[in-house]
Design an enzyme around this catalytic site. Sequence first.
Site, PDB file in Angstrom:
ATOM      1  N   VAL A 106     -29.852  95.523 -63.603  1.00 20.79           N
ATOM      2  CA  VAL A 106     -29.308  95.024 -64.295  1.00 20.79           C
ATOM      3  C   VAL A 106     -28.472  93.600 -64.829  1.00 20.79           C
ATOM      4  CG1 VAL A 106     -28.935  97.012 -66.355  1.00 20.79           C
ATOM      5  CG2 VAL A 106     -27.184  95.941 -64.877  1.00 20.79           C
ATOM      6  N   GLY A 107     -28.510  93.369 -63.347  1.00 19.90           N
ATOM      7  CA  GLY A 107     -27.990  91.564 -63.252  1.00 19.90           C
ATOM      8  C   GLY A 107     -28.370  91.846 -61.746  1.00 19.90           C
TER       9      GLY A 107
ATOM     10  N   GLY B  82     -26.571  88.772 -58.729  1.00 25.65           N
ATOM     11  CA  GLY B  82     -25.002  87.216 -58.559  1.00 25.65           C
ATOM     12  C   GLY B  82     -25.741  87.103 -57.195  1.00 25.65           C
ATOM     13  N   ARG B  83     -24.906  86.044 -57.067  1.00 27.85           N
ATOM     14  CA  ARG B  83     -24.703  85.426 -55.561  1.00 27.85           C
ATOM     15  C   ARG B  83     -24.646  86.644 -54.427  1.00 27.85           C
ATOM     16  NH1 ARG B  83     -20.693  80.217 -56.475  1.00 27.85           N
ATOM     17  NH2 ARG B  83     -20.635  81.236 -58.373  1.00 27.85           N
ATOM     18  N   PHE B  84     -24.001  87.500 -54.724  1.00 27.87           N
ATOM     19  CA  PHE B  84     -23.489  88.543 -53.228  1.00 27.87           C
ATOM     20  C   PHE B  84     -23.877  89.301 -53.760  1.00 27.87           C
ATOM     21  CE2 PHE B  84     -20.015  85.452 -54.163  1.00 27.87           C
ATOM     22  CZ  PHE B  84     -19.988  84.496 -52.740  1.00 27.87           C
TER      23      PHE B  84
ATOM     24  N   GLU C 222     -26.443  92.985 -56.776  1.00 27.21           N
ATOM     25  CA  GLU C 222     -27.076  93.411 -57.374  1.00 27.21           C
ATOM     26  C   GLU C 222     -26.472  94.297 -58.584  1.00 27.21           C
ATOM     27  OE1 GLU C 222     -31.013  94.886 -56.315  1.00 27.21           O
ATOM     28  OE2 GLU C 222     -31.702  92.226 -56.567  1.00 27.21           O
TER      29      GLU C 222
ATOM     30  N   ASP D 289     -14.569  81.462 -61.955  1.00 29.65           N
ATOM     31  CA  ASP D 289     -15.711  81.383 -62.109  1.00 29.65           C
ATOM     32  C   ASP D 289     -16.939  82.160 -63.093  1.00 29.65           C
ATOM     33  OD1 ASP D 289     -18.750  80.574 -61.262  1.00 29.65           O
ATOM     34  OD2 ASP D 289     -18.817  82.545 -60.282  1.00 29.65           O
TER      35      ASP D 289
HETATM   36  N1  ADE Z   1     -24.396  94.029 -65.665  1.00 25.42           N
HETATM   37  C1  ADE Z   1     -23.298  93.414 -65.280  1.00 25.42           C
HETATM   38  N2  ADE Z   1     -22.080  94.145 -64.725  1.00 25.42           N
HETATM   39  C2  ADE Z   1     -22.764  95.106 -65.966  1.00 25.42           C
HETATM   40  C3  ADE Z   1     -22.052  96.330 -66.173  1.00 25.42           C
HETATM   41  N3  ADE Z   1     -20.958  96.573 -65.897  1.00 25.42           N
HETATM   42  N4  ADE Z   1     -22.834  96.805 -67.724  1.00 25.42           N
HETATM   43  C4  ADE Z   1     -23.947  95.771 -67.832  1.00 25.42           C
HETATM   44  N5  ADE Z   1     -24.218  95.133 -67.584  1.00 25.42           N
HETATM   45  C5  ADE Z   1     -24.101  94.412 -66.506  1.00 25.42           C
END
Ligand code: ADE
Length: 654
Positions: free
Chosen positions: A340-341, A343-345, A347, A470
């Site tokens: 779902v996301g 990042g730099r360091f 997933e 950040d």
């Molecule tokens: N993306 C990054 N962290 C999350 C989370 N805790 N819940 C839903 N989406 C996210």
Amino acid sequence: MERFCLFRSVLLACCLVSGASVMVHTAKHSMCKSCGPQPARSRAHYCYPDCNVSKVCPNPEDICAAAWWREAGIVTMETMCHNPARPLYSVTLKDYSSADCLLISKHVAGRNLRVCACTGDDCNERVLLAKLSIEEEMTLPFKLRKICRFCDIESTTCNATGVCDSACNITSICESPNEVCVGVWRRNEGISFVETVCHDVAFPFYGQYLTDYNSSTCVLKPVKGMEDEFYMCSCNAEECNDKLIFGLRATEDKRTSLLVLLVSLVPLLVVVVLLASCFYTCRVLRQQKLKVSKHKTKGMDSETCAIFSNDDDHSDSSSAKANNLNHNNELLPIQLDSVVGKGRFAEVYRAKLKQGLMSAGEAFQTVAVKIFPYEEYASWKNEWEIFSDSELRHDNILHFLTAEDRKAERQYWLITAYHERGNLQDFLSKHVVSWEELCRLGVSLARGVAHLHSDQTACGLAKVPIVHRDLKSSNILVKTDLTCCLCDFGLSLRLDNAMSPDELANSGQVGTARYMAPEVLESRIDLENIESFKQADVYSMALVLWEITSRCSAIGDVREYEPPFGKLREHPCVESMKDDVIRDRLRPEIPASWSQHTGVQFVSSAIEECWDHDPEARLTAHCVVERFDDIISAVILPISSEPKSPEDSGNDDK
Ligand code: ADE
């Protein structure tokens, strides 16, 4: 051809001769750091004078040398070329063949002066405080030899109460890494003595094994069974046996112990009573606030008290329950779903946790799992340490469940609450918000930042202030009740007093260029002042507040979502942000239409005060919360619970 070869050989020979002559020349005159006395930095076993002047020594016999001394706690170093035939600060240098400049002690008039010499260009650019064994070299910087006061036995006027100065002005580097600093106070026939030494913890000292050497201070305790009145302490911080701190006197032991017990119980009782009343008051306040917020503002954010972490709001799909490391043998039964996301360091995955806080009938609890590859240990550890502070618990900060070292997969995990609405940037790209939703998102964001920055919890308990460093809309999650919670603490910093000057010095420019405050872009942040880190966070928060406001339907036509300073897919670099933010003093546009709505106009002025070029002139996050509270109570407008998508962006909130 033959002539060509001959020419090449002659050329080669010439080169060799000239090369050799250069080598001979440079070998004859050493090049050494040559700076007058200046403050020096110590790190592990080494000390660095910060000297950038290198000189070719005037005489061929000169070697590199350095002098190190400490006066009134200040370490000073001097570097120079030196003729080893002559004494340096009245010390005759015997061993100077090594490439390491190993300090040898000389106690000149209590100055704790040390000198060293070495062979090799600029070998005096750092000095070694103690000779290292091979094992020590391998474990550097972890195995430090102690530096302790070492005067053996001296008479003293100290009468074993309060804190006594050792009155020893000889500082010594202990011989082995197992040695710690030891202090003794004893009285025999009315005469008192103080003893300061280094001692190896593996061996008894006056027949006693040292037990308190992990302490950073020397707290003397009576030693029973000695002929004299005898107190002893040990400790492991630099020169920690200089101050001798007295606990209980042996002779007064029994008489005073009851008194001490009573005296120490009183504050404990007071604390218990205070905590209980704080707990009770917070609970009552919280209940009242919930009622008020339901009735008046229809669900505006409630500020959670940290001691209520067990009665967290369970309205989201998961909530925090632990903050310790989940060891390998008890890994949580988690099944990863989809990413779902990124990042730099790490997933982030949505995942199913098949135990824990599930209501009847539920087979699993949805959680978020942030997965760091083993290489990103430092980021995982930093974020985990930030989350581990139980005082961080807050409605507007992502709830943390636990951390795991998944050895088999060579991964580190952070398991947190999952928020299905995702991050604020994605949310704003897909939805416009009403005035009431702008307030919910804005005030909750400011509450999260204010709590992060605060040095106390809602209940008044002490808390270490944290800076996010950040803050941006993609590092903020939207909860189901349309409030924000901060996440991604990989670059965050705990502003506790234990921060070393090195840690502070390394904390200059981090974050995402687009959201960096002008002083961060220029690396001119005042590292000595913790407020300056908070001010940089407030600047970034202002940009996020602008993003939310730019999608508010209360101000007429709503434009497509755009991040501050330009297009979504582009990633401006520090240099181009400097041009915009510092050279041209640009800020995101506040259109004239924003002043047509009283509330939005107030929000805009708060935003402008938060992104002021002068960090000192910015509002604090706490102040932004108050501004929102004022705005909300002044501008009472209809509330809608579901955010609208761009298609249904009516202007009914105007
Ligand atoms: N993306 C990054 N962290 C999350 C989370 N805790 N819940 C839903 N989406 C996210």
